[in-house]
Write a protein that holds these residues in place. Sequence first.
Motif, PDB file in Angstrom:
ATOM      1  N   ASN A  99       0.858  -1.181   0.000  1.00  0.00           N
ATOM      2  CA  ASN A  99       0.000   0.000   0.000  1.00  0.00           C
ATOM      3  C   ASN A  99       0.897   1.234   0.000  1.00  0.00           C
ATOM      4  O   ASN A  99       1.607   1.482   0.966  1.00  0.00           O
ATOM      5  CB  ASN A  99      -0.910   0.005   1.230  1.00  0.00           C
ATOM      6  N   HIS A 100       0.897   1.955  -1.088  1.00  0.00           N
ATOM      7  CA  HIS A 100       1.741   3.141  -1.240  1.00  0.00           C
ATOM      8  C   HIS A 100       0.812   4.332  -1.452  1.00  0.00           C
ATOM      9  O   HIS A 100       0.444   4.658  -2.571  1.00  0.00           O
ATOM     10  CB  HIS A 100       2.697   2.962  -2.417  1.00  0.00           C
ATOM     11  N   ARG A 101       0.405   4.953  -0.352  1.00  0.00           N
ATOM     12  CA  ARG A 101      -0.585   6.011  -0.396  1.00  0.00           C
ATOM     13  C   ARG A 101       0.078   7.382  -0.535  1.00  0.00           C
ATOM     14  O   ARG A 101       1.194   7.579  -0.079  1.00  0.00           O
ATOM     15  CB  ARG A 101      -1.443   5.988   0.863  1.00  0.00           C
ATOM     16  N   LEU A 102      -0.627   8.307  -1.151  1.00  0.00           N
ATOM     17  CA  LEU A 102      -0.180   9.689  -1.254  1.00  0.00           C
ATOM     18  C   LEU A 102      -1.079  10.544  -0.373  1.00  0.00           C
ATOM     19  O   LEU A 102      -2.293  10.581  -0.563  1.00  0.00           O
ATOM     20  CB  LEU A 102      -0.236  10.174  -2.700  1.00  0.00           C
ATOM     21  N   TYR A 103      -0.467  11.215   0.609  1.00  0.00           N
ATOM     22  CA  TYR A 103      -1.200  12.060   1.537  1.00  0.00           C
ATOM     23  C   TYR A 103      -0.859  13.526   1.310  1.00  0.00           C
ATOM     24  O   TYR A 103       0.252  13.867   0.882  1.00  0.00           O
ATOM     25  CB  TYR A 103      -0.855  11.710   2.987  1.00  0.00           C
ATOM     26  N   THR A 104      -1.805  14.393   1.642  1.00  0.00           N
ATOM     27  CA  THR A 104      -1.533  15.823   1.742  1.00  0.00           C
ATOM     28  C   THR A 104      -2.020  16.304   3.096  1.00  0.00           C
ATOM     29  O   THR A 104      -2.919  15.715   3.707  1.00  0.00           O
ATOM     30  CB  THR A 104      -2.249  16.624   0.633  1.00  0.00           C
ATOM     31  N   ASP A 118      -6.744   3.481  -2.007  1.00  0.00           N
ATOM     32  CA  ASP A 118      -5.865   2.333  -1.831  1.00  0.00           C
ATOM     33  C   ASP A 118      -5.721   1.588  -3.150  1.00  0.00           C
ATOM     34  O   ASP A 118      -6.689   1.424  -3.904  1.00  0.00           O
ATOM     35  CB  ASP A 118      -6.427   1.385  -0.775  1.00  0.00           C
ATOM     36  N   GLY A 119      -4.503   1.127  -3.424  1.00  0.00           N
ATOM     37  CA  GLY A 119      -4.231   0.422  -4.663  1.00  0.00           C
ATOM     38  C   GLY A 119      -3.754   1.315  -5.783  1.00  0.00           C
ATOM     39  O   GLY A 119      -3.358   0.824  -6.837  1.00  0.00           O
ATOM     40  N   VAL A 120      -3.779   2.635  -5.554  1.00  0.00           N
ATOM     41  CA  VAL A 120      -3.269   3.587  -6.545  1.00  0.00           C
ATOM     42  C   VAL A 120      -2.103   4.339  -5.919  1.00  0.00           C
ATOM     43  O   VAL A 120      -2.267   5.022  -4.907  1.00  0.00           O
ATOM     44  CB  VAL A 120      -4.354   4.580  -7.006  1.00  0.00           C
ATOM     45  N   ARG A 121      -0.951   4.220  -6.507  1.00  0.00           N
ATOM     46  CA  ARG A 121       0.274   4.804  -5.963  1.00  0.00           C
ATOM     47  C   ARG A 121       0.489   6.205  -6.508  1.00  0.00           C
ATOM     48  O   ARG A 121       0.228   6.476  -7.675  1.00  0.00           O
ATOM     49  CB  ARG A 121       1.459   3.919  -6.338  1.00  0.00           C
ATOM     50  N   GLY A 122       0.994   7.094  -5.647  1.00  0.00           N
ATOM     51  CA  GLY A 122       1.384   8.432  -6.066  1.00  0.00           C
ATOM     52  C   GLY A 122       2.826   8.704  -5.690  1.00  0.00           C
ATOM     53  O   GLY A 122       3.228   8.466  -4.548  1.00  0.00           O
ATOM     54  N   LEU A 123       3.623   9.169  -6.640  1.00  0.00           N
ATOM     55  CA  LEU A 123       5.049   9.398  -6.414  1.00  0.00           C
ATOM     56  C   LEU A 123       5.462  10.785  -6.917  1.00  0.00           C
ATOM     57  O   LEU A 123       4.804  11.360  -7.777  1.00  0.00           O
ATOM     58  CB  LEU A 123       5.884   8.346  -7.150  1.00  0.00           C
ATOM     59  N   TYR A 124       6.581  11.287  -6.400  1.00  0.00           N
ATOM     60  CA  TYR A 124       7.189  12.540  -6.839  1.00  0.00           C
ATOM     61  C   TYR A 124       6.196  13.713  -6.831  1.00  0.00           C
ATOM     62  O   TYR A 124       6.056  14.422  -7.839  1.00  0.00           O
ATOM     63  CB  TYR A 124       7.803  12.386  -8.236  1.00  0.00           C
ATOM     64  N   LEU A 141      -1.680   0.052  -9.016  1.00  0.00           N
ATOM     65  CA  LEU A 141      -0.733  -1.036  -8.784  1.00  0.00           C
ATOM     66  C   LEU A 141      -1.210  -2.368  -9.348  1.00  0.00           C
ATOM     67  O   LEU A 141      -0.431  -3.311  -9.466  1.00  0.00           O
ATOM     68  CB  LEU A 141      -0.462  -1.164  -7.284  1.00  0.00           C
ATOM     69  N   TYR A 142      -2.469  -2.469  -9.653  1.00  0.00           N
ATOM     70  CA  TYR A 142      -2.985  -3.706 -10.232  1.00  0.00           C
ATOM     71  C   TYR A 142      -3.098  -3.608 -11.766  1.00  0.00           C
ATOM     72  O   TYR A 142      -3.658  -4.480 -12.412  1.00  0.00           O
ATOM     73  CB  TYR A 142      -4.346  -4.039  -9.627  1.00  0.00           C
ATOM     74  N   ASP A 143      -2.553  -2.545 -12.324  1.00  0.00           N
ATOM     75  CA  ASP A 143      -2.577  -2.317 -13.759  1.00  0.00           C
ATOM     76  C   ASP A 143      -1.135  -2.277 -14.252  1.00  0.00           C
ATOM     77  O   ASP A 143      -0.329  -1.501 -13.772  1.00  0.00           O
ATOM     78  CB  ASP A 143      -3.286  -0.990 -14.074  1.00  0.00           C
ATOM     79  N   ALA A 144      -0.802  -3.109 -15.206  1.00  0.00           N
ATOM     80  CA  ALA A 144       0.585  -3.218 -15.673  1.00  0.00           C
ATOM     81  C   ALA A 144       0.987  -2.092 -16.607  1.00  0.00           C
ATOM     82  O   ALA A 144       2.101  -2.093 -17.126  1.00  0.00           O
ATOM     83  CB  ALA A 144       0.788  -4.558 -16.363  1.00  0.00           C
ATOM     84  N   ALA A 145       0.113  -1.124 -16.841  1.00  0.00           N
ATOM     85  CA  ALA A 145       0.414  -0.066 -17.812  1.00  0.00           C
ATOM     86  C   ALA A 145       1.561   0.827 -17.351  1.00  0.00           C
ATOM     87  O   ALA A 145       2.291   1.390 -18.161  1.00  0.00           O
ATOM     88  CB  ALA A 145      -0.833   0.782 -18.073  1.00  0.00           C
ATOM     89  N   GLY A 146       1.728   1.009 -16.033  1.00  0.00           N
ATOM     90  CA  GLY A 146       2.809   1.836 -15.515  1.00  0.00           C
ATOM     91  C   GLY A 146       2.343   3.209 -15.065  1.00  0.00           C
ATOM     92  O   GLY A 146       1.151   3.530 -15.077  1.00  0.00           O
ATOM     93  N   ASP A 147       3.302   4.050 -14.667  1.00  0.00           N
ATOM     94  CA  ASP A 147       3.001   5.381 -14.149  1.00  0.00           C
ATOM     95  C   ASP A 147       2.521   6.308 -15.257  1.00  0.00           C
ATOM     96  O   ASP A 147       2.938   6.185 -16.414  1.00  0.00           O
ATOM     97  CB  ASP A 147       4.242   6.006 -13.513  1.00  0.00           C
ATOM     98  N   GLU A 148       1.673   7.257 -14.881  1.00  0.00           N
ATOM     99  CA  GLU A 148       1.331   8.373 -15.756  1.00  0.00           C
ATOM    100  C   GLU A 148       1.573   9.666 -14.994  1.00  0.00           C
ATOM    101  O   GLU A 148       1.435   9.714 -13.768  1.00  0.00           O
ATOM    102  CB  GLU A 148      -0.126   8.283 -16.224  1.00  0.00           C
TER     103      GLU A 148
END
Length: 319
Positions: A99-104, A118-124, A141-148
């Motif tokens: 679980n890689h959550r993005l908080y503000t 949950d299940g959707v990662r946010g980075l940078y 994270l359950y979709d192999a398409a990668g980051d957008e």
Amino acid sequence: MRRTTASLLASVLAVAGCKDVPTLAGGDATPQSGRIYFNRAVPLSSNALLHMTTDAEFNATRVTAGAGTRHDRPAAALNGRYLAWGDVEPPPATGAPSNHRLYTEDRWTGEVRQLLPDGVRGLYPSWTRDGDRLAYLRNDLYDAAGDELVISNRDGTGLRVILPAGEVEGTMPSLSPDGRRIVLVSQPTSDRLDVIEVATGSRAALTAEVEQYSVYLRDPIWSPDGEQVAFIARPTGLADTSMVQVVDRQGVVRHELKTTVYATRPAWSPDGRRIAVCREFRPNSGVWRREIVVWTLASGAVQSITPAHDSDCDPTWSR
């Protein structure tokens, strides 16, 4: 005279490096002009938790931030009100993603928001100056398409895709303070920085491709006035060698800091006079350690603001 990344890196073999110095007790490289948020390593583990400092003695305090065991890449809006960070928890089941959550957080009111489900990662994450919008990498994270690469309002509404999945791996994007541009590392070679105009999607090179040396660029970040970009340049194949460079919007190098240790994640002070940088090294061939140093551009002075017994990284600086 224009100085390119390639010409500057020609001297990297003769780098003298930054010397370790005691914890700050004053001087012009202190965090006196604002707050520095950063991750501090948990002893005897691979985890790091979000901290903040506001004084010249660097007496850091823990920031209450999510339920995860590791916090990742905090980003503070320049106005000092809004903070974003990643929060990582172990996977709930064998074979499942973490679980890689993005908080503000609104630091004035204390309101904390989980920006993505949950299940959707946010980075940078990176903010506009007043914190009304932020850009980040988004990945189911359950979709192999990668980051957008996306940009959204502070509450997650108005989400707009700037670059689709498959085009942003390793780009490390940073949103300009006025929200009009995004600087990122060009892929797949990582040897050039590009700038995307948010309104039109047009893309242009900020720095020229390196010809004489193979160089890996990372962690670009806009200055508070949006007129310069700081980033890390590392010659491929040269271990423990890094250079922090600052270029203007025409790609002309204005400042450089050479170091014989691994450097990452520069962060501008609110007044644009200093840059905090994370350095990773192994004192006396012992345990790897990270420290945050502050580089004063005018004088070239570099001072550590991490106590000797701690390991800190991922700085972000706000009012």
